[in-house]
Motif scaffolding. Structure first.
Motif, PDB file in Angstrom:
ATOM      1  N   LEU A   1      -4.994   3.783  10.184  1.00 54.38           N
ATOM      2  CA  LEU A   1      -5.117   4.841   9.009  1.00 54.38           C
ATOM      3  C   LEU A   1      -4.055   5.615   9.061  1.00 54.38           C
ATOM      4  O   LEU A   1      -3.579   6.298   7.831  1.00 54.38           O
ATOM      5  N   ASN A   2      -3.454   6.211  10.077  1.00 51.14           N
ATOM      6  CA  ASN A   2      -2.340   7.069   9.892  1.00 51.14           C
ATOM      7  C   ASN A   2      -1.177   6.429   9.272  1.00 51.14           C
ATOM      8  O   ASN A   2      -0.498   7.063   8.361  1.00 51.14           O
ATOM      9  N   LEU A   3      -0.806   5.264   9.596  1.00 52.35           N
ATOM     10  CA  LEU A   3       0.296   4.681   8.779  1.00 52.35           C
ATOM     11  C   LEU A   3      -0.027   4.242   7.402  1.00 52.35           C
ATOM     12  O   LEU A   3       0.720   4.497   6.623  1.00 52.35           O
ATOM     13  N   ARG A   4      -1.107   3.860   6.984  1.00 49.46           N
ATOM     14  CA  ARG A   4      -1.711   3.503   5.651  1.00 49.46           C
ATOM     15  C   ARG A   4      -1.752   4.816   4.744  1.00 49.46           C
ATOM     16  O   ARG A   4      -1.592   4.497   3.551  1.00 49.46           O
ATOM     17  N   SER A   5      -2.072   5.980   5.487  1.00 47.15           N
ATOM     18  CA  SER A   5      -2.320   7.141   4.608  1.00 47.15           C
ATOM     19  C   SER A   5      -1.096   7.807   4.504  1.00 47.15           C
ATOM     20  O   SER A   5      -0.932   8.950   3.849  1.00 47.15           O
ATOM     21  N   ARG A   6       0.299   7.477   4.849  1.00 49.92           N
ATOM     22  CA  ARG A   6       1.466   8.246   4.995  1.00 49.92           C
ATOM     23  C   ARG A   6       1.796   8.848   3.851  1.00 49.92           C
ATOM     24  O   ARG A   6       2.194   9.973   3.620  1.00 49.92           O
ATOM     25  N   TYR A   7       1.936   8.063   2.521  1.00 51.47           N
ATOM     26  CA  TYR A   7       2.095   8.621   1.325  1.00 51.47           C
ATOM     27  C   TYR A   7       0.759   9.157   0.410  1.00 51.47           C
ATOM     28  O   TYR A   7       0.972   9.300  -0.759  1.00 51.47           O
TER      29      TYR A   7
ATOM     30  N   ILE B   1      -0.763   9.185  -9.147  1.00 51.75           N
ATOM     31  CA  ILE B   1      -2.187   9.565  -8.700  1.00 51.75           C
ATOM     32  C   ILE B   1      -2.550   8.829  -7.363  1.00 51.75           C
ATOM     33  O   ILE B   1      -1.832   7.798  -6.967  1.00 51.75           O
ATOM     34  N   ALA B   2      -3.266   9.785  -6.477  1.00 50.50           N
ATOM     35  CA  ALA B   2      -3.337   8.965  -5.161  1.00 50.50           C
ATOM     36  C   ALA B   2      -4.218   7.713  -5.140  1.00 50.50           C
ATOM     37  O   ALA B   2      -5.386   7.693  -5.813  1.00 50.50           O
ATOM     38  N   PRO B   3      -3.654   6.652  -4.827  1.00 50.34           N
ATOM     39  CA  PRO B   3      -4.631   5.358  -5.104  1.00 50.34           C
ATOM     40  C   PRO B   3      -5.708   5.445  -3.676  1.00 50.34           C
ATOM     41  O   PRO B   3      -5.541   6.000  -2.586  1.00 50.34           O
TER      42      PRO B   3
ATOM     43  N   ASN C   1       0.785  -1.284   0.016  1.00 48.34           N
ATOM     44  CA  ASN C   1       0.100  -0.107  -0.087  1.00 48.34           C
ATOM     45  C   ASN C   1       0.911   1.363   0.039  1.00 48.34           C
ATOM     46  O   ASN C   1       0.632   2.335  -0.736  1.00 48.34           O
ATOM     47  N   LEU C   2       1.773   1.209   0.908  1.00 51.78           N
ATOM     48  CA  LEU C   2       2.651   2.443   0.860  1.00 51.78           C
ATOM     49  C   LEU C   2       3.590   2.702  -0.482  1.00 51.78           C
ATOM     50  O   LEU C   2       3.736   3.815  -0.957  1.00 51.78           O
ATOM     51  N   VAL C   3       3.979   1.754  -0.930  1.00 48.91           N
ATOM     52  CA  VAL C   3       4.936   1.799  -2.072  1.00 48.91           C
ATOM     53  C   VAL C   3       3.871   2.344  -3.277  1.00 48.91           C
ATOM     54  O   VAL C   3       4.430   3.126  -4.250  1.00 48.91           O
ATOM     55  N   ILE C   4       2.840   1.719  -3.340  1.00 49.37           N
ATOM     56  CA  ILE C   4       1.987   2.060  -4.553  1.00 49.37           C
ATOM     57  C   ILE C   4       1.683   3.576  -4.336  1.00 49.37           C
ATOM     58  O   ILE C   4       1.746   4.406  -5.529  1.00 49.37           O
TER      59      ILE C   4
END
Length: 296
Positions: free
Chosen positions: A150-156, A131-133, A122-125
């Motif tokens: 949610l905080n971890l997964r939305s880092r990028y 485009i924001a996945p 998820n992070l590398v994508i």
């Protein structure tokens, strides 16, 4: 409570990987040898998927699976403080394949399976594509831990949508170019699914990822995260079609099944075997509720 937990986990994440993997090894000992977490499910699943392997071979796969499973959470924790340079060094891949499709103005359904480490996937994508996945996730009962995840997964920049909110937001999502990241190997409701042999035994597959691709004419790209060594992964993508209307939902699901079986067979220790994938048996009554069994 959130800030207390976040602060604690952040401090732990500052430990070097060598120490964190030492902690992971200790947890593995208790999970596998002491508590035997879902060990019967894991071994039963491996017996279904790899009947040609002997018991010692399946035990070896199971042991490495548990190590990888625990490492996933340790690595996710480490991402709290890992800098971008270190992350890029550990997660590489062929992202240009996806970005070329995006540049042509196509929306995309990125379809993967529960291969380790899906959290890094998820992070590398979100870090590498143009485009924001959009990621669809299941809510966690504990609100503190959900906020942390949610905080971890939305880092990028991943846009996260809870499964319960997805239907209400589908028009908003599809009104513009989008890229959705979907793990489509969960166990759906058996009576409203496409059933197909998975490692020789029928299981239900969700329609949504493939059905929406056809409906909204979004390209279908299968994705895999290949483990190179502990803490290092290679992202692989395979364009299935940029014209999904040329296929039916069962045809796309068959392609997805074939893809899953290939990547799992290549790295069986890297798949989520604790998931009860063969939980249900097909019942002809399912056909009354749009359940469908398709041939090989």
């Amino acid at each position: 409570m959130y800030y207390i937990l976040y602060g604690f986990f952040y401090v732990v994440s500052l430990l070097p990987f060598s120490v964190l993997y030492g902690i992971s090894n200790s947890i593995y000992f208790f999970v596998y040898y002491v508590f035997g977490y879902r060990k019967k499910i894991v071994m039963d699943n491996l017996a279904i998927a790899f009947p040609e392997k002997n018991i010692d071979q399946r035990i070896a796969i199971a042991k490495q699976f548990y190590k990888n499973f625990i490492d996933t959470f340790i690595e996710m924790l480490k991402s709290l403080s890992m800098n971008d340079t270190e992350f890029d060094r550990r997660c590489t891949g062929n992202f240009e394949v996806i970005n070329e499709v995006i540049a042509r103005g196509k929306s995309i359904n990125l379809v993967g399976g529960h291969m380790f480490n899906w959290e890094y996937a998820n992070l590398v994508i979100s870090r590498q594509i143009n485009i924001a996945p959009i990621g669809v996730y299941g809510k966690v009962e504990n609100r503190v831990f959900e906020k942390l995840l949610l905080n971890l997964r939305s880092r990028y920049g991943t846009i996260l949508i809870a499964t319960g909110d997805f239907k209400a937001r589908i028009k908003e999502i599809t009104s513009q170019q989008y890229c959705m990241y979907l793990l489509a190997d969960q166990n759906p409701l058996p009576h409203n699914s496409i059933w197909i042999n998975f490692f020789g035994k029928p299981v239900p597959f969700i329609r949504g990822a493939h059905q929406s691709a056809i409906k909204y004419n979004s390209a279908v790209i299968f994705i895999n995260f290949k483990k190179i060594k502990r803490g290092y992964y290679s992202f692989e993508s395979e364009v299935v079609t940029e014209n999904p209307a040329e296929y039916t939902v069962p045809e796309l699901i068959k392609k997805y099944r074939n893809f899953l079986q290939k990547i799992i067979s290549n790295q069986p220790e890297n798949y989520l075997w604790s998931h009860r994938r063969w939980k249900y048996d097909f019942n002809e009554n399912f056909e009354k509720y749009s359940g469908e069994l398709i041939s090989e």
